[in-house]
Structure formats: C-alpha cells, structure tokens
Design a protein around this motif. Sequence first.
Motif, PDB file in Angstrom:
ATOM      1  N   CYS A  61      29.032 -21.319   2.752  1.00 51.68           N
ATOM      2  CA  CYS A  61      27.597 -21.540   2.603  1.00 51.68           C
ATOM      3  C   CYS A  61      27.214 -22.899   3.194  1.00 51.68           C
ATOM      4  O   CYS A  61      27.697 -23.943   2.741  1.00 51.68           O
ATOM      5  N   SER A  63      23.694 -23.658   3.748  1.00 48.84           N
ATOM      6  CA  SER A  63      22.483 -24.076   3.030  1.00 48.84           C
ATOM      7  C   SER A  63      21.970 -22.911   2.198  1.00 48.84           C
ATOM      8  O   SER A  63      22.302 -21.752   2.433  1.00 48.84           O
ATOM      9  N   GLU A  65      20.857 -21.188  -1.799  1.00 47.88           N
ATOM     10  CA  GLU A  65      21.565 -20.905  -3.050  1.00 47.88           C
ATOM     11  C   GLU A  65      21.414 -19.445  -3.426  1.00 47.88           C
ATOM     12  O   GLU A  65      20.424 -18.793  -3.084  1.00 47.88           O
ATOM     13  N   GLN A  67      24.053 -16.065  -5.449  1.00 48.95           N
ATOM     14  CA  GLN A  67      25.256 -15.710  -6.197  1.00 48.95           C
ATOM     15  C   GLN A  67      25.910 -14.498  -5.567  1.00 48.95           C
ATOM     16  O   GLN A  67      25.275 -13.720  -4.856  1.00 48.95           O
ATOM     17  N   GLN A  78      28.433 -18.596  -8.464  1.00 50.86           N
ATOM     18  CA  GLN A  78      27.277 -19.257  -7.878  1.00 50.86           C
ATOM     19  C   GLN A  78      27.633 -19.722  -6.466  1.00 50.86           C
ATOM     20  O   GLN A  78      28.727 -20.244  -6.234  1.00 50.86           O
ATOM     21  N   ILE A  79      26.719 -19.507  -5.547  1.00 48.46           N
ATOM     22  CA  ILE A  79      26.918 -19.913  -4.154  1.00 48.46           C
ATOM     23  C   ILE A  79      25.885 -20.980  -3.823  1.00 48.46           C
ATOM     24  O   ILE A  79      24.690 -20.821  -4.104  1.00 48.46           O
ATOM     25  N   ARG A  80      26.359 -22.070  -3.264  1.00 49.34           N
ATOM     26  CA  ARG A  80      25.511 -23.187  -2.861  1.00 49.34           C
ATOM     27  C   ARG A  80      26.206 -23.867  -1.685  1.00 49.34           C
ATOM     28  O   ARG A  80      27.358 -23.540  -1.383  1.00 49.34           O
ATOM     29  N   THR A  98      18.724 -16.724  -3.961  1.00 45.33           N
ATOM     30  CA  THR A  98      17.593 -17.337  -4.653  1.00 45.33           C
ATOM     31  C   THR A  98      16.666 -17.972  -3.621  1.00 45.33           C
ATOM     32  O   THR A  98      15.453 -17.824  -3.681  1.00 45.33           O
ATOM     33  N   SER A  99      17.263 -18.701  -2.681  1.00 40.54           N
ATOM     34  CA  SER A  99      16.540 -19.270  -1.540  1.00 40.54           C
ATOM     35  C   SER A  99      17.259 -18.785  -0.284  1.00 40.54           C
ATOM     36  O   SER A  99      18.355 -18.233  -0.372  1.00 40.54           O
ATOM     37  N   MET A 101      19.680 -18.340   2.391  1.00 41.45           N
ATOM     38  CA  MET A 101      21.048 -18.830   2.522  1.00 41.45           C
ATOM     39  C   MET A 101      21.477 -18.730   3.980  1.00 41.45           C
ATOM     40  O   MET A 101      21.248 -17.703   4.619  1.00 41.45           O
TER      41      MET A 101
END
Length: 130
Positions: A61, A63, A65, A67, A78-80, A98-99, A101
Amino acid sequence: MIVRDLESARLGDRLVNSNGWDSTRLLLAGDEMGFSFHITRIHAGTSHEFHYKHHFESVYCISGEGQIEELDTGKVHQIRPGVMYALDQHDRHRLSATSEMVMACCFNPPVTGQEVHREDGSYAPIAENA
C-alpha cells in the motif's frame, strides 16, 4: 532495460479499468521478467472479492486506507501506507477501501494484460491466456 512512465502507461492499453478499481500494468508476461508489476487504484467506498487460484500476488500500500478480509477465516487486516500483504495460499479475500488506495502489486505467474476477473474472482490459468 525496460523503463516505463506510470502516467504515460495510463494513457494507453496498459490501463485496465474495472468497476471500482483500475490497474496500470507496467510489466506484463510479454516483458519476460517472470512476474508482472502493476499500480492499482481501489476507489474509495468500494469492496471487491478476489480469489487468485492460479496466481500468487503481493501488494504494498502506497497511499489510502482500507482493509482486507480473509474470506475463509473471517480475519480482517487493516491496510494503510507501508503495509504489505501476500496471497501465498491463493487466499480468497475481500478488499475494501475507506479512501482511495494506491497499491503496488506483483503477480506470479505474470499476467498478460488481457485477463478479466471470472465470476469466482480469479483469473484463468496462464495456459488459457496464452
């Protein structure tokens, strides 16, 4: 030596668009490197089920966020930025953003660039794409 520019590649046939994500294929099977390398964007608020039965994939990842859920166990990670995951067991999974990725992905065996996800979330075996 192979040198490719991401933005230039996005303007041509190396950009694969799908519902809720796109992937720019910077290295493909035809480059004869033994793996393919992609920059994939997962659109914010989307969720995708994949099951690469015939390929291994590693993902880093860059950029955004979200999962990843292991569908066989229910375990969620969780992926970030800075997180890597590898589908070393041909894991059936759901990736949710969520945003937006941005992910760097490697596939082995390499993809040709013509693959389409089948109903089960997989790509066909490499022999079927040859």
